[in-house]
Design an enzyme around this catalytic site. Structure first.
Site, short mmCIF file in Angstrom:
data_model
loop_
_atom_site.label_atom_id
_atom_site.label_comp_id
_atom_site.label_asym_id
_atom_site.label_seq_id
_atom_site.Cartn_x
_atom_site.Cartn_y
_atom_site.Cartn_z
N TYR A 89 -19.73 40.20 19.37
CA TYR A 89 -19.53 41.65 19.33
C TYR A 89 -18.55 41.98 20.45
O TYR A 89 -18.68 41.47 21.56
CB TYR A 89 -20.84 42.40 19.57
CG TYR A 89 -21.77 42.45 18.40
CD1 TYR A 89 -21.46 43.21 17.27
CD2 TYR A 89 -22.98 41.77 18.42
CE1 TYR A 89 -22.33 43.27 16.18
CE2 TYR A 89 -23.86 41.83 17.34
CZ TYR A 89 -23.52 42.58 16.24
OH TYR A 89 -24.38 42.63 15.17
N LYS A 142 -16.06 38.43 10.53
CA LYS A 142 -17.24 38.61 9.70
C LYS A 142 -17.42 40.09 9.40
O LYS A 142 -17.45 40.91 10.32
CB LYS A 142 -18.48 38.07 10.41
CG LYS A 142 -19.79 38.25 9.66
CD LYS A 142 -20.93 37.61 10.45
CE LYS A 142 -22.26 37.77 9.75
NZ LYS A 142 -22.72 39.18 9.77
N GLN A 193 -21.20 34.09 17.50
CA GLN A 193 -20.92 35.40 16.91
C GLN A 193 -20.61 36.35 18.05
O GLN A 193 -21.35 36.45 19.04
CB GLN A 193 -22.14 35.87 16.11
CG GLN A 193 -22.00 37.27 15.53
CD GLN A 193 -22.57 38.32 16.46
OE1 GLN A 193 -23.48 38.04 17.24
NE2 GLN A 193 -22.05 39.53 16.40
N MET A 198 -28.14 35.88 13.97
CA MET A 198 -29.20 36.89 13.98
C MET A 198 -29.73 37.00 15.40
O MET A 198 -29.89 35.99 16.10
CB MET A 198 -30.34 36.50 13.02
CG MET A 198 -29.92 36.47 11.56
SD MET A 198 -31.16 35.69 10.51
CE MET A 198 -31.03 33.97 11.02
N SER A 221 -19.14 39.76 4.18
CA SER A 221 -20.46 40.17 4.66
C SER A 221 -20.56 41.69 4.69
O SER A 221 -19.60 42.38 5.05
CB SER A 221 -20.69 39.62 6.08
OG SER A 221 -21.89 40.13 6.63
N HIS A 230 -23.22 42.81 6.40
CA HIS A 230 -24.19 42.82 7.50
C HIS A 230 -25.62 42.77 6.98
O HIS A 230 -26.54 43.39 7.54
CB HIS A 230 -24.00 44.05 8.39
CG HIS A 230 -24.24 43.79 9.84
ND1 HIS A 230 -23.24 43.51 10.74
CD2 HIS A 230 -25.38 43.76 10.57
CE1 HIS A 230 -23.74 43.34 11.94
NE2 HIS A 230 -25.06 43.47 11.87
N THR A 261 -17.72 39.84 14.65
CA THR A 261 -18.29 40.82 13.73
C THR A 261 -17.45 42.09 13.80
O THR A 261 -17.30 42.69 14.87
CB THR A 261 -19.74 41.11 14.10
OG1 THR A 261 -20.53 39.94 13.88
CG2 THR A 261 -20.30 42.24 13.24
N SER A 291 -26.00 34.27 17.89
CA SER A 291 -25.73 35.68 18.09
C SER A 291 -25.37 35.98 19.54
O SER A 291 -25.85 35.33 20.48
CB SER A 291 -26.96 36.51 17.69
OG SER A 291 -26.80 37.86 18.08
#
Length: 883
Positions: free
Chosen positions: A140, A235, A138, A89, A257, A259, A166, A117
């Protein structure tokens, strides 16, 4: 933004996660609350996540005798305090100035991982300094791949252990709360690990639109592998089809997930799609879930539907907002307490015991799902009685046993119990051996020798060795050997010295060390304590040293186990077929009848094992044990799913069957490994055969048997099966050489017993060798070509072998032509079938070859296959087991 004060009645610690949420709401500004709490669109998916858990019901179980449950689990090779991690998060610093460092301390205190995150408010170094449990990153993927690469490099340098990509954000979902609030980050809040001068981060939605790569495809997995050695999870998977694609791409884990309901509004709840995804993944990689988890029983419900663990999201931020790190710790503590309570009240002793039988309601049971899939009704499973192993239903061990079964005992024991009269008489015979009659001639006739010397299984490898010797310049896909470049000639001496130092540090005198190194030593072995520690650390097998016998390779372990267990001519050994020739060879030497249970195209079906049991009972014989290589089998390369393992253990309990488990390739295979049968065995049904030939080095010839089954003699006295095996061993090899044991012990000491970590580089090599082999097969035989020619192969997840199906007899004559005319050697699969079978299949072993040798060898193999198909008299594709 965070300046509101708590109400006066808030001094009592919250008693639920909902109470934490309510207190957090009073402490946060409405725009911040909406940012963390809101979803996309009308927030239907946000609500569906929680509603799915609200619909889930667990069945209480009584008088289970479980006692204290154990919520710990292992994911990606690391032990977690519970099957829970903190979800990624952004901007924990919105909740509390300490941000992710406070969360890391709270997660570490609970023994849980934290997924950090990309948009963390504290630096990776700061978070790592506060952490005492695993950290994952995580990821991006930005339009600027260099930004992503640098982010990964910094996390890896800080000690992060995995990447969680993600994949559900080609664009951010339309979050109405943020649009109404025109949400902007406060000036002091920014992503601490991204370049400060390259983007405007104040509007998360706008930065997501301009910064994230909207055109990602499955090639991004290979790109991540190219920039990092860390395991990769994806994810955002919500369909079985995408799960299969992810597994095929080689990911180490999948996170189911949506999200948190913040992307596609109207998407299903994650819990509602978990079961079909679990079936599609079938244990090939770690499976996690997030979205809607608010109670400990939610965690158990997700496990029952196939998840390995869950990610807990918003509630952790609520805890931070309420009381900083102490609040986050309070949230995690509540969830773990509730999980332990739910496990105890459902009779779930360990996380591994959680399955669909926990779910209430006829449509949620394993039997109902089995019927819906078209299978026959499963046999009734009675409620457990007050035993510690009720999940394996030990009270039903003798159901349906015929008159040829061993006599039952009056006790309803919680473990598989053996009686000395059920062992071969040599285990208890103390009389001296009789001398053979003298003979008047030195000429022996084969007809007068034991029939095993005429068994074709004993000739197969001799022929293969002969071919190899005649053609030394061929590329050989025959030997299942470790890659020799990983061996250092000086390392053996270092291992032995390390073991001697270990003995000295433990208080052994020089005289005792000399004796340990030069004399025979105890028959059962002198490094059993180290093996016990290693099994516990690496495999989750809790076997006391006294339950272990150190053997001369796994082959001696097979011989000892068969000799002890097969006491009556009516005892039958079941084997998964095709199977390793060592077990059928040992059975032949001992005159033990073998019943093959043939694997299907996708591996072993436990229903076929049960059919074999019932067939042998109908013949008046007793199925005594079942031999199986559950992981990356030699020769097929197949791996049993977790569900199949559970079903096999249940079958063993129902039918009073022992399991001989042999898994030599687990610790040198890449990726996440499923639990061994022995680690799942709560009723001592499994005899675990181990070897260090692949995981340390072959020439040591050190193996072991874990045989913790109690053996009761007529007087009622008990020993362990390991003690009986040691008696037989004293008449076979006397002991396992002390020098070999010392070398292996030194290797175990060097890695703290964690051979998985020691073999990380070899495992990567073998995984690459497998990848190159499959890649070259695909290159030489594209799908349309192989369909036309009738050629195909399986795609193992690890190990040293794979199987190629061909449209002609793959016999010794074909092997000779392959070596002579094309310079490539393989192994006929027929070698590995105890009965008919494998006549049109070949085994390829790639472990001993470099990528360049594999590429050359597959080119030669392709030329041979084309030539063989075109050879006059060659036959085309056939139906049945070899196609």
């Amino acid at each position: 933004m965070t300046g509101r004060t708590a109400p006066s009645g808030a001094s009592r610690p919250p008693l639920s996660l909902d109470e934490y949420a309510e207190r957090a709401r009073t402490r946060l500004g409405p725009e911040v609350w909406d940012f963390i709490e809101g979803g996309a669109g009308e927030e239907r998916t946000l609500a569906a996540n929680r509603a799915a858990f609200d619909r889930t019901r667990l069945s209480p179980r009584v008088l289970t005798g479980v006692g204290e449950c154990d919520p710990s689990t292992t994911v990606l090779g690391r032990r977690w305090g519970a099957p829970v991690a903190v979800a990624p998060m952004a901007y924990h610093t919105l909740m509390h100035p300490d941000g992710e460092t406070a969360t890391a301390r709270a997660a570490g205190a609970a023994g849980l991982p934290l997924v950090v995150s990309t948009f963390a408010g504290r630096t990776f170094a700061e978070i790592a300094a506060a952490a005492t449990s695993p950290l994952w990153l995580q990821v991006y993927c930005f339009r600027d791949r260099d930004t992503t690469r640098r982010l990964i490099e910094h996390a890896e340098a800080a000690g992060f252990e995995a990447l969680v990509l993600t994949v559900d954000t080609p664009r951010l979902g339309r979050r109405l709360r943020d649009l109404r609030n025109d949400f902007r980050l406060p000036p002091h809040i920014a992503p601490a690990n991204l370049p400060a001068d390259e983007a405007d981060y104040s509007s998360p939605s706008e930065h997501g639109r301009t910064g994230l790569d909207p055109a990602l495809d499955w090639s991004v997995i290979a790109w991540l592998r190219s920039v990092s050695r860390l395991p990769v999870l994806v994810k955002g998977v919500m369909t079985a089809e995408d799960a299969r694609r992810a597994s095929a791409a080689g990911v180490d884990g999948i996170v189911v997930s949506n999200h948190g309901g913040r992307q596609l509004d109207g998407a299903p709840a994650t819990l509602d799609v978990l079961a079909p995804i679990a079936a599609a993944v079938d244990g090939r990689c770690a499976l996690l879930l997030d979205g809607g988890v608010r109670r400990g029983r939610d965690v158990l419900g997700a496990l029952a539907l196939g998840a390995d663990a869950v990610l807990l999201g918003r509630p952790v931020l609520h805890g931070l907002a309420v009381a900083g790190g102490a609040g986050a710790a309070g949230v995690l503590g509540l969830v773990l307490d509730e999980l332990s309570e739910a496990m105890t009240l459902t009779g779930t002793a360990t996380v591994a015991d959680a399955d669909a039988s926990l779910l209430a309601g006829p449509e949620d049971t394993a039997a109902a799902r089995h019927r819906r899939s078209g299978g026959a009704p499963l046999p009734d499973r009675p409620e457990p009685t007050g035993t510690a192993t009720a999940t394996l239903h030990t009270e039903n061990l003798h159901r349906g046993v015929t008159d040829t079964s061993p006599p039952t005992t009056p006790e309803n024991t919680p473990t598989a119990e053996l009686r000395k009269q059920d062992l071969h008489r040599s285990a208890t015979d103390t009389s001296p051996p009789t001398a053979p009659e003298s003979t008047t001639t030195a000429t022996l006739h084969k007809a007068n020798l034991h029939r095993s010397v005429s068994d074709p299984v004993l000739d197969t490898m001799n022929f293969l060795n002969e071919i190899t010797g005649r053609f030394p310049d061929v590329v050989s896909f025959a030997p299942g050997r470790p890659y020799e470049e990983f061996f250092d000639k000086d390392e053996i001496l270092e291992h032995i010295r390390r073991y001697l130092d270990h003995l000295a540090a433990g208080g052994a005198s020089d005289e005792a060390i000399r004796t340990a190194l030069y004399q025979y030593g105890p028959t059962a072995g002198q490094i059993r304590e180290l093996i016990s520690d290693s099994l516990r650390a690496d495999e989750g097998i809790h076997a006391p040293p006294g339950a272990i016998v150190v053997t001369v390779g796994a082959q001696e372990g097979m011989l000892l186990a068969l000799r002890a267990l097969f006491a009556d001519p009516g005892d039958v050994l079941l084997v998964a077929s095709p199977c390793y020739v060592g077990i059928t060879g040992a059975a032949s030497l001992l005159g033990v009848p073998v019943h093959p249970v043939e694997e299907r195209a996708d591996g072993l079906d436990v229903a076929d094992v049960e059919a074999a049991v019932l067939t042998e009972r109908a013949r008046g014989r007793r199925p005594r044990a079942f031999y199986v290589v559950p992981d990356h089998s030699n020769p097929s390369g197949n791996t049993m799913s977790r569900r199949a393992r559970e079903e096999l253990l249940e079958l063993a309990a129902r039918h009073d069957l022992l399991i001989l488990e042999d898994s030599p390739y687990r610790l040198v295979s890449p990726g996440i490994q499923l639990p061994t049968l022995k680690s799942m065995d709560h009723a001592r049904r499994v005899i675990h055969l181990g070897s260090y030939s692949k995981s340390v080095f072959p020439s040591a010839r050190v193996g072991f048997v874990v045989a913790d089954q109690p053996v009761r003699d007529p007087s009622g006295a008990e020993t362990l099966l390991a003690d009986e095996l040691a008696k037989i061993k004293s008449m076979v090899t006397v002991n396992t050489p002390a020098l070999s044991q010392a070398a292996v012990a030194g290797a175990l000491l060097a890695c703290g017993g964690r051979l998985t970590e020691r073999n990380a580089v070899p495992a990567k090599h073998y995984g690459e060798a497998l990848r190159v082999t499959l890649e070259q097969l695909d290159r030489h035989f594209p799908e349309d070509v192989r369909d036309r020619l009738g050629i195909g192969w399986n795609r193992p997840s690890g190990g040293f072998f794979l199987t190629v199906r061909v449209p002609f007899p793959a016999d010794n004559a074909a092997l000779l032509r392959s070596a002579e005319d094309h310079g490539v050697i393989w192994t006929p699969m027929a070698y590995f079938y105890p009965g008919p079978g494998g006549e049109r299949s070949i085994r390829l072993s790639f472990s001993y070859l470099s990528p360049a040798e594999i590429e050359d060898g597959i080119a030669r193999l392709a030329a041979f296959l084309h030539a063989e198909i075109e050879r006059p008299g060659a036959t085309g594709p056939t139906s049945g087991r070899d196609t």
